[in-house]
Design an enzyme around this catalytic site. Structure first.
Site, PDB file in Angstrom:
ATOM      1  N   PRO A 132       0.732  -1.216   0.103  1.00  0.00           N
ATOM      2  CA  PRO A 132       0.005   0.014  -0.152  1.00  0.00           C
ATOM      3  C   PRO A 132       0.804   1.351  -0.083  1.00  0.00           C
ATOM      4  O   PRO A 132       0.546   2.291  -0.510  1.00  0.00           O
ATOM      5  CB  PRO A 132      -0.741  -0.042   1.188  1.00  0.00           C
ATOM      6  N   THR A 162      -0.812  -9.851  -9.105  1.00  0.00           N
ATOM      7  CA  THR A 162      -1.580 -10.324  -9.982  1.00  0.00           C
ATOM      8  C   THR A 162      -1.440 -11.876  -9.844  1.00  0.00           C
ATOM      9  O   THR A 162      -0.533 -12.385  -9.353  1.00  0.00           O
ATOM     10  CB  THR A 162      -0.800 -10.128 -11.307  1.00  0.00           C
ATOM     11  N   GLU A 246      10.602  -8.703 -16.742  1.00  0.00           N
ATOM     12  CA  GLU A 246       9.096  -8.188 -16.414  1.00  0.00           C
ATOM     13  C   GLU A 246       8.845  -6.955 -17.456  1.00  0.00           C
ATOM     14  O   GLU A 246       7.831  -6.694 -18.178  1.00  0.00           O
ATOM     15  CB  GLU A 246       8.953  -7.979 -15.184  1.00  0.00           C
ATOM     16  N   ARG A 272     -15.875   1.187 -43.363  1.00  0.00           N
ATOM     17  CA  ARG A 272     -16.735   2.088 -42.819  1.00  0.00           C
ATOM     18  C   ARG A 272     -17.058   3.160 -43.739  1.00  0.00           C
ATOM     19  O   ARG A 272     -16.088   3.875 -44.284  1.00  0.00           O
ATOM     20  CB  ARG A 272     -16.404   2.731 -41.508  1.00  0.00           C
ATOM     21  N   GLN A 340     -11.091   6.294 -31.235  1.00  0.00           N
ATOM     22  CA  GLN A 340     -11.563   7.542 -32.004  1.00  0.00           C
ATOM     23  C   GLN A 340     -11.808   7.131 -33.245  1.00  0.00           C
ATOM     24  O   GLN A 340     -13.284   7.522 -33.837  1.00  0.00           O
ATOM     25  CB  GLN A 340     -10.641   8.639 -31.955  1.00  0.00           C
ATOM     26  N   GLY A 367       4.803  -2.610 -13.404  1.00  0.00           N
ATOM     27  CA  GLY A 367       5.992  -3.098 -13.411  1.00  0.00           C
ATOM     28  C   GLY A 367       6.951  -1.895 -13.442  1.00  0.00           C
ATOM     29  O   GLY A 367       8.145  -1.837 -13.881  1.00  0.00           O
ATOM     30  N   THR A 369       6.543   2.465 -12.907  1.00  0.00           N
ATOM     31  CA  THR A 369       6.082   3.629 -13.912  1.00  0.00           C
ATOM     32  C   THR A 369       6.846   4.374 -14.874  1.00  0.00           C
ATOM     33  O   THR A 369       8.163   4.179 -14.763  1.00  0.00           O
ATOM     34  CB  THR A 369       5.424   4.617 -12.809  1.00  0.00           C
TER      35      THR A 369
END
Length: 383
Positions: A132, A162, A246, A272, A340, A367, A369
């Site tokens: 924490p 995880t 990692e 589209r 978008q 992993g 920041t």
């Protein structure tokens, strides 16, 4: 699209085709359902164990195939295309972070006890570092392990873990000597069911919803001293060594996810129609896609460069940090632009792009920041 670019050989590309077939048949069709359930079946671990996917860099003596890290890199990239960041994260945590320290620092007996069943997918592992009050600041963690006879008595808590809810064992970072800062850290393996070890609530996340993420609590938890990994006080370097793979794994997963998003959006803009033509016939859309493909390719090349150095045995900490930062941040940008380009549909839960968008956002956080990556890169510059 071309793959490899001097990193992967034909045998790796053959393996890529195998993995992609498994992902397309056994993971992708169920991604949305598992996301809604916020869990993917435990059997998937066993299935990946049977296929040899969980032990690509581990010796045959412990159920592995010893194929090597480049094969695992292919697997990580292809898992990025499975449609669910949570499924990719849960599986990848098993073979990148929870079993890595066992392989590198475990004794024969420890490897037989935890690595072998984890490689077969019979046991699920987790890595317990974040707390924490201590995430990227590993030296600041507060969970203690006090030696008492032939046990360690563990007290403290972990969060954002995880596979923590389902884990059969946790490779736990602890302070064995609180007076020595980062020199007082050690790694212990704590098994599910050990008195004093409890799993708190399953945490609710913005993305990666099919992976279970837990809070773990330790109250006078007595762990046999033989569960110590390596040498007492070596925990900091053990953790740092594993961080490189990692971080590379997160970069590779981001590259795979971008491949998936860009393929999807390319189909979308070709079909589209708006104002009497397809979206792809508007120059602004064509140029946007040219930019996104270029950004993805930059991220891929930097990631492959770091991978090449890592596999050659270099401690490429700056390049790995750069790759992790660039690939995960680019993935966020690509996800946002692709959403978008889907217009209103992109904001609907029935379209996969919204899940990619939510899943991508963890990349620059997990992993280590992006800010921590910048600190690491700056240190390498002597600042």
């Amino acid at each position: 699209m071309l793959h490899g670019h001097g990193v992967f050989l034909e045998e790796h590309e053959a393996f890529r085709r195998t993995v992609r077939a498994v992902v397309d048949k056994e993971l992708r069709p169920f991604a949305a359902e598992w996301e809604d359930r916020e869990e993917f079946p435990r059997e998937i671990f066993r299935r990946f164990g049977e296929l040899g996917f969980l032990g690509l860099k581990y010796p045959e003596a412990f159920g592995g195939t010893a194929a090597g890290e480049l094969y695992e890199a292919v697997l990580l990239e292809e898992l990025g295309r499975c449609g669910s960041g949570g499924v990719a994260a849960g599986l990848a945590a098993q073979f990148t972070i929870s079993t890595g320290p066992l392989h590198l620092f475990g004794t024969e007996a420890q490897k037989q006890r935890w690595l072998a069943p984890a490689t077969r997918g019979e046991k699920i592992g987790a890595l317990g570092i974040s707390e924490p009050d201590a995430g990227s600041d590993v030296a600041g963690l507060r969970t203690t392990a006090r030696r008492e006879g032939d046990h360690y008595v563990v007290n403290g808590s972990k969060t954002y873990i995880t596979n923590g809810v389902r884990a059969d064992f946790v490779v736990l970072a602890v302070k064995t000597d609180p007076t020595r800062g980062h020199k007082g850290l050690s790694m212990l393996v704590v098994e599910r069911g050990t008195p004093g070890f409890s799993v708190g609530r399953k945490l609710q996340k913005v993305g990666w919803r099919a992976s279970d993420t837990a809070e773990l609590f330790f109250e006078d938890c007595r762990v046999p001293a033989e569960n110590l990994l390596g040498v007492e006080g070596q925990g900091f370097s053990q953790i740092m060594g594993n961080f490189q793979w990692e971080r590379l794994s997160l970069a590779l997963g981001a590259v795979g996810a971008m491949d998936d998003m860009l393929e999807t959006v390319l189909e979308h803009v070709k079909s589209r129609r708006a104002f009497g033509q397809t979206l792809g016939q508007f120059q602004v859309i064509r140029h946007k896609l040219a930019d996104l493909y270029t950004a993805r390719e930059c991220a891929r090349q930097l990631t492959y460069h770091a991978l090449r150095l890592h596999v050659a045995g270099e401690y490429a900490v700056a390049q790995t940090s750069m790759a992790k930062k660039v690939a995960t941040e680019t993935c966020c940008r690509v996800a946002d632009e692709c959403l978008q380009l889907h217009g209103g549909a992109g904001y609907m839960m029935e379209y996969d792009i919204q899940r990619h968008w939510r899943d991508a956002r963890l990349g620059p956080i997990g992993g280590g920041t992006s800010e921590v990556m910048n600190e690491i890169i700056a240190k390498q510059l002597g600042l």
